[in-house]
Motif scaffolding. Structure first.
Motif, PDB file in Angstrom:
ATOM      1  N   SER A  11     -54.383 -48.453  30.250  1.00 19.41           N
ATOM      2  CA  SER A  11     -53.661 -47.532  29.375  1.00 19.41           C
ATOM      3  C   SER A  11     -54.169 -47.752  27.963  1.00 19.41           C
ATOM      4  CB  SER A  11     -52.151 -47.781  29.466  1.00 19.41           C
ATOM      5  OG  SER A  11     -51.844 -49.091  29.038  1.00 19.41           O
ATOM      6  N   GLY A  12     -53.476 -47.168  26.987  1.00 19.34           N
ATOM      7  CA  GLY A  12     -53.882 -47.374  25.605  1.00 19.34           C
ATOM      8  C   GLY A  12     -54.747 -46.242  25.089  1.00 19.34           C
ATOM      9  N   LYS A  13     -55.383 -46.498  23.935  1.00 16.64           N
ATOM     10  CA  LYS A  13     -56.165 -45.481  23.232  1.00 16.64           C
ATOM     11  C   LYS A  13     -57.661 -45.730  23.389  1.00 16.64           C
ATOM     12  CE  LYS A  13     -52.343 -43.705  21.744  1.00 16.64           C
ATOM     13  NZ  LYS A  13     -51.856 -42.400  22.274  1.00 16.64           N
ATOM     14  N   LYS A  14     -58.443 -44.675  23.107  1.00 16.43           N
ATOM     15  CA  LYS A  14     -59.896 -44.783  23.140  1.00 16.43           C
ATOM     16  C   LYS A  14     -60.384 -45.049  21.716  1.00 16.43           C
ATOM     17  CE  LYS A  14     -60.287 -41.684  27.116  1.00 16.43           C
ATOM     18  NZ  LYS A  14     -60.805 -40.397  27.632  1.00 16.43           N
ATOM     19  N   LEU A  15     -60.894 -46.250  21.484  1.00 20.84           N
ATOM     20  CA  LEU A  15     -61.252 -46.701  20.152  1.00 20.84           C
ATOM     21  C   LEU A  15     -62.755 -46.873  20.022  1.00 20.84           C
ATOM     22  CD1 LEU A  15     -58.562 -49.546  19.825  1.00 20.84           C
ATOM     23  CD2 LEU A  15     -58.296 -47.102  19.303  1.00 20.84           C
ATOM     24  N   LEU A  16     -63.253 -46.619  18.807  1.00 19.49           N
ATOM     25  CA  LEU A  16     -64.642 -46.915  18.472  1.00 19.49           C
ATOM     26  C   LEU A  16     -64.651 -47.916  17.332  1.00 19.49           C
ATOM     27  CD1 LEU A  16     -67.707 -46.506  18.570  1.00 19.49           C
ATOM     28  CD2 LEU A  16     -67.413 -44.513  17.057  1.00 19.49           C
ATOM     29  N   VAL A  17     -65.214 -49.104  17.583  1.00 18.52           N
ATOM     30  CA  VAL A  17     -65.330 -50.153  16.574  1.00 18.52           C
ATOM     31  C   VAL A  17     -66.725 -50.087  15.964  1.00 18.52           C
ATOM     32  CG1 VAL A  17     -65.345 -52.650  16.163  1.00 18.52           C
ATOM     33  CG2 VAL A  17     -63.694 -51.650  17.771  1.00 18.52           C
ATOM     34  N   ILE A  18     -66.794 -49.901  14.630  1.00 17.45           N
ATOM     35  CA  ILE A  18     -68.082 -49.861  13.932  1.00 17.45           C
ATOM     36  C   ILE A  18     -68.145 -51.083  13.033  1.00 17.45           C
ATOM     37  CG2 ILE A  18     -69.669 -48.445  12.586  1.00 17.45           C
ATOM     38  CD1 ILE A  18     -67.873 -46.035  13.158  1.00 17.45           C
ATOM     39  N   GLU A  19     -68.900 -52.080  13.463  1.00 17.03           N
ATOM     40  CA  GLU A  19     -68.918 -53.380  12.784  1.00 17.03           C
ATOM     41  C   GLU A  19     -70.290 -54.021  12.965  1.00 17.03           C
ATOM     42  OE1 GLU A  19     -68.714 -56.430  10.846  1.00 17.03           O
ATOM     43  OE2 GLU A  19     -66.690 -55.558  10.894  1.00 17.03           O
ATOM     44  N   SER A  20     -70.920 -54.435  11.850  1.00 14.00           N
ATOM     45  CA  SER A  20     -72.274 -54.986  11.911  1.00 14.00           C
ATOM     46  C   SER A  20     -72.307 -56.456  12.312  1.00 14.00           C
ATOM     47  CB  SER A  20     -72.968 -54.812  10.552  1.00 14.00           C
ATOM     48  OG  SER A  20     -72.222 -55.453   9.528  1.00 14.00           O
ATOM     49  N   ASP A  21     -71.220 -57.171  12.101  1.00 13.98           N
ATOM     50  CA  ASP A  21     -71.174 -58.592  12.453  1.00 13.98           C
ATOM     51  C   ASP A  21     -70.983 -58.726  13.967  1.00 13.98           C
ATOM     52  OD1 ASP A  21     -69.476 -61.169  13.028  1.00 13.98           O
ATOM     53  OD2 ASP A  21     -70.463 -61.535  11.109  1.00 13.98           O
ATOM     54  N   LEU A  63     -62.358 -47.597  14.053  1.00 14.66           N
ATOM     55  CA  LEU A  63     -62.179 -48.776  13.208  1.00 14.66           C
ATOM     56  C   LEU A  63     -63.496 -49.018  12.490  1.00 14.66           C
ATOM     57  CD1 LEU A  63     -60.268 -51.071  15.746  1.00 14.66           C
ATOM     58  CD2 LEU A  63     -59.296 -49.628  13.942  1.00 14.66           C
ATOM     59  N   LEU A  64     -63.489 -48.905  11.168  1.00 11.59           N
ATOM     60  CA  LEU A  64     -64.726 -48.789  10.389  1.00 11.59           C
ATOM     61  C   LEU A  64     -64.886 -49.917   9.377  1.00 11.59           C
ATOM     62  CD1 LEU A  64     -67.204 -47.055   9.485  1.00 11.59           C
ATOM     63  CD2 LEU A  64     -65.630 -45.860   7.938  1.00 11.59           C
ATOM     64  N   ASN A  65     -65.973 -50.673   9.529  1.00 12.77           N
ATOM     65  CA  ASN A  65     -66.391 -51.608   8.488  1.00 12.77           C
ATOM     66  C   ASN A  65     -67.139 -50.814   7.409  1.00 12.77           C
ATOM     67  OD1 ASN A  65     -66.935 -54.033   7.141  1.00 12.77           O
ATOM     68  ND2 ASN A  65     -68.864 -54.329   8.242  1.00 12.77           N
ATOM     69  N   LEU A  66     -67.126 -51.312   6.171  1.00 12.57           N
ATOM     70  CA  LEU A  66     -67.803 -50.585   5.092  1.00 12.57           C
ATOM     71  C   LEU A  66     -69.213 -51.097   4.830  1.00 12.57           C
ATOM     72  CD1 LEU A  66     -64.896 -50.122   2.496  1.00 12.57           C
ATOM     73  CD2 LEU A  66     -65.792 -48.458   4.136  1.00 12.57           C
ATOM     74  N   ALA A  67     -69.402 -52.414   4.767  1.00  9.85           N
ATOM     75  CA  ALA A  67     -70.709 -52.990   4.429  1.00  9.85           C
ATOM     76  C   ALA A  67     -71.525 -53.180   5.700  1.00  9.85           C
ATOM     77  CB  ALA A  67     -70.515 -54.330   3.711  1.00  9.85           C
ATOM     78  N   MET A  68     -72.524 -52.289   5.911  1.00 10.61           N
ATOM     79  CA  MET A  68     -73.362 -52.339   7.112  1.00 10.61           C
ATOM     80  C   MET A  68     -74.776 -51.890   6.772  1.00 10.61           C
ATOM     81  SD  MET A  68     -70.837 -50.703  10.046  1.00 10.61           S
ATOM     82  CE  MET A  68     -70.594 -49.164   9.126  1.00 10.61           C
ATOM     83  N   PRO A  69     -75.779 -52.359   7.540  1.00  4.38           N
ATOM     84  CA  PRO A  69     -77.156 -51.872   7.337  1.00  4.38           C
ATOM     85  C   PRO A  69     -77.328 -50.488   7.939  1.00  4.38           C
ATOM     86  CG  PRO A  69     -77.060 -53.360   9.210  1.00  4.38           C
ATOM     87  CD  PRO A  69     -75.675 -53.360   8.604  1.00  4.38           C
ATOM     88  N   VAL A  70     -78.488 -49.893   7.696  1.00  2.00           N
ATOM     89  CA  VAL A  70     -78.912 -48.593   8.238  1.00  2.00           C
ATOM     90  C   VAL A  70     -78.042 -47.465   7.673  1.00  2.00           C
ATOM     91  CG1 VAL A  70     -79.426 -47.202  10.291  1.00  2.00           C
ATOM     92  CG2 VAL A  70     -79.700 -49.719  10.358  1.00  2.00           C
ATOM     93  N   MET A  71     -76.759 -47.430   8.044  1.00  2.00           N
ATOM     94  CA  MET A  71     -75.809 -46.474   7.484  1.00  2.00           C
ATOM     95  C   MET A  71     -74.488 -47.187   7.292  1.00  2.00           C
ATOM     96  SD  MET A  71     -74.260 -42.847   8.963  1.00  2.00           S
ATOM     97  CE  MET A  71     -75.823 -41.972   8.893  1.00  2.00           C
ATOM     98  N   ASP A  72     -74.065 -47.341   6.023  1.00  2.00           N
ATOM     99  CA  ASP A  72     -72.831 -48.074   5.776  1.00  2.00           C
ATOM    100  C   ASP A  72     -71.604 -47.203   6.042  1.00  2.00           C
ATOM    101  OD1 ASP A  72     -72.450 -46.427   3.541  1.00  2.00           O
ATOM    102  OD2 ASP A  72     -73.018 -47.967   2.091  1.00  2.00           O
ATOM    103  N   GLY A  73     -70.418 -47.792   5.849  1.00  2.00           N
ATOM    104  CA  GLY A  73     -69.189 -47.090   6.155  1.00  2.00           C
ATOM    105  C   GLY A  73     -68.942 -45.873   5.285  1.00  2.00           C
ATOM    106  N   TYR A  74     -69.363 -45.933   4.023  1.00  2.00           N
ATOM    107  CA  TYR A  74     -69.169 -44.804   3.121  1.00  2.00           C
ATOM    108  C   TYR A  74     -69.989 -43.598   3.579  1.00  2.00           C
ATOM    109  CZ  TYR A  74     -67.281 -48.394   0.019  1.00  2.00           C
ATOM    110  OH  TYR A  74     -66.548 -49.416  -0.504  1.00  2.00           O
ATOM    111  N   GLU A  75     -71.262 -43.846   3.912  1.00  2.00           N
ATOM    112  CA  GLU A  75     -72.120 -42.749   4.349  1.00  2.00           C
ATOM    113  C   GLU A  75     -71.653 -42.208   5.692  1.00  2.00           C
ATOM    114  OE1 GLU A  75     -76.859 -41.676   5.105  1.00  2.00           O
ATOM    115  OE2 GLU A  75     -76.273 -43.696   4.440  1.00  2.00           O
ATOM    116  N   PHE A  76     -71.241 -43.104   6.584  1.00  2.00           N
ATOM    117  CA  PHE A  76     -70.711 -42.642   7.872  1.00  2.00           C
ATOM    118  C   PHE A  76     -69.516 -41.726   7.657  1.00  2.00           C
ATOM    119  CE2 PHE A  76     -67.275 -43.015  10.914  1.00  2.00           C
ATOM    120  CZ  PHE A  76     -67.883 -42.552  12.083  1.00  2.00           C
ATOM    121  N   ARG A  77     -68.601 -42.143   6.782  1.00  2.00           N
ATOM    122  CA  ARG A  77     -67.383 -41.369   6.566  1.00  2.00           C
ATOM    123  C   ARG A  77     -67.705 -39.992   5.974  1.00  2.00           C
ATOM    124  NH1 ARG A  77     -62.727 -39.536   8.168  1.00  2.00           N
ATOM    125  NH2 ARG A  77     -61.120 -39.368   6.549  1.00  2.00           N
ATOM    126  N   GLN A  78     -68.675 -39.914   5.074  1.00  2.00           N
ATOM    127  CA  GLN A  78     -69.063 -38.629   4.513  1.00  2.00           C
ATOM    128  C   GLN A  78     -69.633 -37.716   5.594  1.00  2.00           C
ATOM    129  OE1 GLN A  78     -68.424 -37.643   1.300  1.00  2.00           O
ATOM    130  NE2 GLN A  78     -67.289 -39.579   1.292  1.00  2.00           N
TER     131      GLN A  78
END
Length: 263
Positions: A11-21, A63-78
């Motif tokens: 059960s539960g929700k379908k989540l996407l975790v975006i995290e570089s660590d 679930l979005l981290n902000l500081a990441m390589p390639v495309m960071d959280g700010y660019e992803f959100r835009q």
């Protein structure tokens, strides 16, 4: 776990975790799976966009981290906000306090959970941002800056907000929309119609309304008098913790609605 490698709970929700660590991404995935959520994960924003756009699975929350390589959280959100197919997916930003933008609206209407992560706080945030309909709070405060601060903060904690700068304006808003408003957050001292007078007028529309007073000074009214008027709580400004305030408001609302409305 990479994007597209999905582990399903019962059960539960379908989540996407975006995290570089790598370690944190794996720990989050395992933790959320243990809470019966379905989890996919991505190392950076571009990988996440590829996953979201492949059309193979729906996502209830990001679930979005902000500081990441390639495309960071700010660019992803835009990119997400510009894509009509993805813009409506709710986002909770996972970030250290120093990573947050100066403007609370830079990332749009998102939630925030601060690192290091607390499991209960994270699960509570996921619950708030995946409800079928956001609870609506009528915020009544004659100080424009305070009203705006509360509006932004409440949105980031999973509420929808109806602002009013005067008691008379609050009554008009409530008269037309009271069936949709879950709770009223009401300043005590306001010019013209003050908080208690406003509450009396609102109670004539709906005697069962839920109300919390807030004030730096309650003036001629004692806390006991304000409670006796029908207020569930009397909160002191400035607020010690917006997180605690929003949890209190959420608990008040959740206790008064059917379970399937907030499940």
């Amino acid at each position: 776990m990479e994007a597209g490698n999905v582990h399903r709970g019962t059960s539960g929700k379908k989540l996407l975790v975006i995290e570089s660590d790598d370690a944190l991404r794996e720990a989050l995935t395992l933790f959320l799976q243990g809470e019966w959520h379905t989890v996919a994960a991505a190392k950076h924003g571009q990988e996440a966009l590829n996953h979201l756009r492949d059309g193979r699975s729906l996502t209830d929350l990001i679930l979005l981290n902000l500081a990441m390589p390639v495309m960071d959280g700010y660019e992803f959100r835009q990119n997400q906000m510009r894509d009509p197919a993805l813009a409506s997916i709710p986002v909770i930003v996972l970030s250290a306090a120093g990573d947050l933008p100066e403007s609370g609206d830079l990332l749009g209407d998102v939630g925030y959970v601060q690192k290091p992560l607390d499991g209960d706080v994270l699960l509570s945030a996921i619950h708030r941002f995946t409800v079928k309909q956001k609870p609506v709070i009528l915020v009544v405060d004659d100080e424009i800056a305070v009203g705006k601060m509360l509006e932004v903060a409440l949105r980031h904690y999973g509420f929808a907000v109806k602002p009013a700068a005067t008691g008379h304006a609050a009554v008009e808003v409530y008269r037309g929309q009271h069936k949709d408003i879950a709770l009223v957050l009401l300043d005590v001292q306001m010019p013209g119609m003050d908080g208690p007078a406003t509450l009396t007028a609102l109670q004539k529309i709906n005697p069962e309304l839920k109300c919390c007073f807030m004030s730096a000074s309650t003036g001629k009214y004692s806390t006991e008098e304000l409670h006796n008027m029908g207020a569930a709580h009397v909160m002191t400004k400035p607020f010690v913790s917006l997180s605690l305030l929003t949890r209190l408001l959420w608990d008040m609302i959740a206790s008064s609605v059917p379970k399937d409305a907030v499940a």
